[in-house]
Design a protein around this motif. Structure first.
Motif, PDB file in Angstrom:
ATOM      1  N   GLU A  69       0.734  -1.136  -0.143  1.00 39.64           N
ATOM      2  CA  GLU A  69       0.128   0.258  -0.405  1.00 39.64           C
ATOM      3  C   GLU A  69       0.735   0.796  -0.135  1.00 39.64           C
ATOM      4  N   ARG A  70       2.213   1.396   0.444  1.00 50.68           N
ATOM      5  CA  ARG A  70       2.783   2.158   0.243  1.00 50.68           C
ATOM      6  C   ARG A  70       4.337   2.496  -0.919  1.00 50.68           C
ATOM      7  N   THR A  71       4.533   3.499  -0.624  1.00 50.53           N
ATOM      8  CA  THR A  71       6.438   3.351  -1.947  1.00 50.53           C
ATOM      9  C   THR A  71       7.018   2.411  -1.720  1.00 50.53           C
ATOM     10  N   VAL A  72       7.664   1.305  -2.318  1.00 49.88           N
ATOM     11  CA  VAL A  72       8.806   1.071  -1.116  1.00 49.88           C
ATOM     12  C   VAL A  72      10.376   0.976  -1.708  1.00 49.88           C
ATOM     13  N   ASN A  73      11.533   1.196  -0.974  1.00 49.03           N
ATOM     14  CA  ASN A  73      12.970   1.695  -0.935  1.00 49.03           C
ATOM     15  C   ASN A  73      13.225   1.095  -2.477  1.00 49.03           C
ATOM     16  N   LYS A  74      13.455   1.352  -3.383  1.00 51.39           N
ATOM     17  CA  LYS A  74      13.529   0.323  -4.736  1.00 51.39           C
ATOM     18  C   LYS A  74      14.855  -0.443  -4.656  1.00 51.39           C
ATOM     19  N   GLN A  75      15.748   0.998  -4.181  1.00 51.56           N
ATOM     20  CA  GLN A  75      17.811   1.064  -4.325  1.00 51.56           C
ATOM     21  C   GLN A  75      17.877  -0.754  -3.635  1.00 51.56           C
ATOM     22  N   ALA A  76      17.074  -0.753  -2.028  1.00 54.14           N
ATOM     23  CA  ALA A  76      16.687  -1.948  -1.435  1.00 54.14           C
ATOM     24  C   ALA A  76      16.242  -2.900  -1.673  1.00 54.14           C
ATOM     25  N   PHE A  77      15.446  -3.009  -2.796  1.00 51.54           N
ATOM     26  CA  PHE A  77      14.334  -4.039  -3.415  1.00 51.54           C
ATOM     27  C   PHE A  77      15.988  -4.937  -4.140  1.00 51.54           C
ATOM     28  N   LYS A  78      16.391  -4.015  -4.994  1.00 50.86           N
ATOM     29  CA  LYS A  78      17.426  -4.065  -5.790  1.00 50.86           C
ATOM     30  C   LYS A  78      18.901  -4.552  -5.706  1.00 50.86           C
ATOM     31  N   THR A  79      19.131  -3.842  -3.901  1.00 53.90           N
ATOM     32  CA  THR A  79      20.161  -4.700  -3.621  1.00 53.90           C
ATOM     33  C   THR A  79      19.992  -6.574  -2.557  1.00 53.90           C
ATOM     34  N   THR A  80      18.535  -6.205  -1.687  1.00 52.75           N
ATOM     35  CA  THR A  80      17.776  -7.702  -1.010  1.00 52.75           C
ATOM     36  C   THR A  80      18.025  -8.516  -2.243  1.00 52.75           C
ATOM     37  N   MET A  81      17.103  -8.500  -2.917  1.00 54.03           N
ATOM     38  CA  MET A  81      16.674  -8.982  -4.667  1.00 54.03           C
ATOM     39  C   MET A  81      17.614  -9.794  -5.147  1.00 54.03           C
ATOM     40  N   SER A  82      18.809  -9.093  -5.365  1.00 56.33           N
ATOM     41  CA  SER A  82      19.570  -9.611  -6.085  1.00 56.33           C
ATOM     42  C   SER A  82      20.440 -10.488  -5.751  1.00 56.33           C
ATOM     43  N   LYS A  83      20.768 -10.663  -4.302  1.00 48.42           N
ATOM     44  CA  LYS A  83      21.511 -11.359  -2.944  1.00 48.42           C
ATOM     45  C   LYS A  83      20.614 -12.691  -2.937  1.00 48.42           C
ATOM     46  N   VAL A  84      18.961 -13.133  -2.779  1.00 52.56           N
ATOM     47  CA  VAL A  84      18.349 -13.835  -2.533  1.00 52.56           C
ATOM     48  C   VAL A  84      18.406 -14.774  -2.990  1.00 52.56           C
ATOM     49  N   TRP A  85      18.389 -14.117  -4.628  1.00 49.37           N
ATOM     50  CA  TRP A  85      18.476 -15.037  -6.028  1.00 49.37           C
ATOM     51  C   TRP A  85      19.564 -15.835  -6.209  1.00 49.37           C
ATOM     52  N   ARG A  86      20.334 -15.151  -5.487  1.00 53.84           N
ATOM     53  CA  ARG A  86      21.717 -15.395  -6.216  1.00 53.84           C
ATOM     54  C   ARG A  86      22.442 -15.779  -7.285  1.00 53.84           C
ATOM     55  N   PRO A  87      22.074 -14.862  -8.585  1.00 50.26           N
ATOM     56  CA  PRO A  87      21.889 -15.656 -10.164  1.00 50.26           C
ATOM     57  C   PRO A  87      23.730 -15.857 -10.313  1.00 50.26           C
ATOM     58  N   GLU A  88      23.429 -16.659 -11.633  1.00 50.67           N
ATOM     59  CA  GLU A  88      25.367 -16.210 -11.167  1.00 50.67           C
ATOM     60  C   GLU A  88      25.984 -15.804 -12.776  1.00 50.67           C
ATOM     61  N   GLY A  89      24.884 -14.681 -13.178  1.00 48.38           N
ATOM     62  CA  GLY A  89      25.080 -13.660 -13.769  1.00 48.38           C
ATOM     63  C   GLY A  89      24.250 -12.090 -13.559  1.00 48.38           C
ATOM     64  N   TRP A  90      24.849 -11.034 -13.604  1.00 46.47           N
ATOM     65  CA  TRP A  90      23.903  -9.731 -13.619  1.00 46.47           C
ATOM     66  C   TRP A  90      22.595  -9.982 -13.554  1.00 46.47           C
ATOM     67  N   ILE A  91      21.678  -8.511 -12.899  1.00 46.90           N
ATOM     68  CA  ILE A  91      20.769  -8.391 -13.552  1.00 46.90           C
ATOM     69  C   ILE A  91      19.868  -7.180 -13.145  1.00 46.90           C
ATOM     70  N   GLN A  92      19.971  -6.958 -14.042  1.00 48.77           N
ATOM     71  CA  GLN A  92      19.784  -5.139 -14.197  1.00 48.77           C
ATOM     72  C   GLN A  92      18.500  -4.769 -14.090  1.00 48.77           C
ATOM     73  N   PHE A  93      17.758  -4.371 -12.797  1.00 45.73           N
ATOM     74  CA  PHE A  93      16.154  -3.874 -12.796  1.00 45.73           C
ATOM     75  C   PHE A  93      15.770  -2.152 -13.700  1.00 45.73           C
ATOM     76  N   LYS A  94      14.656  -2.062 -14.064  1.00 41.54           N
ATOM     77  CA  LYS A  94      14.223  -0.500 -14.575  1.00 41.54           C
ATOM     78  C   LYS A  94      12.891  -0.669 -13.901  1.00 41.54           C
ATOM     79  N   GLU A  95      12.579   0.994 -13.712  1.00 43.55           N
ATOM     80  CA  GLU A  95      11.336   1.472 -13.224  1.00 43.55           C
ATOM     81  C   GLU A  95      10.784   1.401 -14.143  1.00 43.55           C
TER      82      GLU A  95
END
Length: 399
Positions: free
Chosen positions: A47-73
């Motif tokens: 219901e509120r706007t989340v912290n996008k930078q925190a989301f990108k950093t957290t999910m990239s660590k949780v998913w543990r990808p072999e390659g890079w991930i690029q996010f766009k709003e």
């Protein structure tokens, strides 16, 4: 709002440039369609706007990808994630549902022929558990019928025979997150009716009043019972913990036939394992045509009886392959031994003075020891360890 916009568009009159239709060939879209196969559209149900930078950093660590991930709003709490490898995207889809700060993260695969605004986020994948079921009813067919109230039943977790015995019957389903969560279902077995409660694994925040994950205007607020107390129709009891890894062990133990089957499986697995290195220190294996042979260096251990220098020189003159000049020719591969690499030239070689003294001291020390044989243990004081490596061979000398 949508109805008002639709009526507004119906009343507009287009000019010539606006009414002209632009046609795009399919071949032009192919490169970007391929890129879209590595992308996911993410929607945070909050219901509120989340912290996008925190989301990108957290999910990239949780998913543990072999390659890079690029996010766009691409909207409010909506992001486009591009993965370097398509296998990373597949791993993220298989691990659903995901949440950030206890808010559900809905995922949608990108479709090149649909705009981002046309994609809806009304469904998400969950693992659901059915508890307190009669044991005989925990099967694949009954499970599909039991969870048929969901949008779709993807799979029911059972063994090869279709039996799903355990503490609960698990199923992978697609849930409509705009509607109340299904709390359970009645089943009737042998004339006895039982209530089977449902529990959802990794369930994020949801409304305890209307039971929906996306809280809509249709929620009527808290329910008040006859005593004037607030009574929730939904609650944290709908949450379930995922089963522990290894809880459903498919391995079968005991039994002669089962042991024979296990031995056959082990033999089949060893059939494709790398072969052991034979004496000589090289191994070659071909994994495909055109590939170079792979060599592995090792050491050859052999116990030989001690011989005085005079006897060793006599044997060397009589047979160059005997005594200290003995070399292991069998190497367990089709690769030849290169004398220039494996064996140093003996001509003109002079033993250092310090080494000669060390050898003489060891001869005097072990002069009274009983003679060696091929069956002597490795720790016998007169044992000589012969070794071969790629750079040097030790032929019966003290090391």
């Amino acid at each position: 709002m949508e109805e008002a916009l639709r009526k507004k568009w119906e009343g507009l009159t287009l000019i010539e440039q606006e009414s002209d239709t632009m046609r795009i060939e399919e071949t032009v879209l192919e490169p970007l369609v391929e890129k879209g196969n590595r992308c996911l559209l993410l929607q945070l149900i909050a219901e509120r706007t989340v912290n996008k930078q925190a989301f990108k950093t957290t999910m990239s660590k949780v998913w543990r990808p072999e390659g890079w991930i690029q996010f766009k709003e691409v909207g409010d709490n909506r992001l486009l994630a591009e993965f370097q490898h398509e296998r990373d995207k597949t791993k993220v889809l298989q691990g659903r549902p995901w949440s950030f700060d206890r808010n559900l993260v809905c995922l949608q695969e990108l479709k090149g022929h649909i705009s981002l605004q046309e994609l809806d986020f009304n469904t998400e994948w969950f693992w659901v558990q059915a508890h307190e079921m009669p044991v005989a009813s925990m099967t694949r067919e009954i499970g599909r019928e039991l969870f048929s109230g969901m949008v779709k039943v993807v799979e029911v977790e059972t063994d090869e025979s279709g039996c799903g015995w355990g503490s609960s019957l698990r199923a992978r389903v697609i849930v409509d997150i705009t509607k109340p969560l299904i709390r359970g279902r009645f089943i009737k077995v042998g004339g006895v009716q039982n209530w089977v409660p449902f529990k959802y694994e990794r369930l994020p925040l949801f409304c305890f009043e209307c039971g929906a994950i996306i809280h809509t205007k249709h929620c009527q607020g808290p329910n008040i019972n006859a005593k004037g107390e607030q009574a929730h129709q939904y609650g944290p009891w709908l949450r379930a913990n995922p089963p522990r890894l290894g809880g459903n062990d498919p391995q079968r133990y005991g039994g002669k036939l089962n042991q024979a089957s296990n031995h056959e499986q082990k033999a089949d697995s060893q059939k494709w394992a790398p072969s052991k290195v034979a004496q000589g220190g090289r191994k070659s294996s071909e994994e495909g045509k055109g590939r170079e042979a792979m060599t592995v260096e090792t050491s050859v251990l052999k116990i030989v009886p001690y011989r005085p220098p005079e006897e060793r020189d006599h044997l060397a003159q009589k047979d160059p392959t005997a005594g200290v000049h003995q070399r292991e020719q069998k190497v367990g591969s089709d690769l030849p031994i290169l004398d220039e690499q494996l064996s140093p030239k003996r001509e003109g070689y002079t033993v250092p003075e310090e080494r000669q003294k060390s050898v003489e001291l060891k001869r005097e020390r072990f002069a009274d020891e009983e003679p060696l044989s091929q069956d002597s243990p490795l720790d016998h004081p007169m044992a000589v360890i012969q070794g071969s490596s790629k750079r040097q061979l030790h032929h019966g000398s003290w090391t």
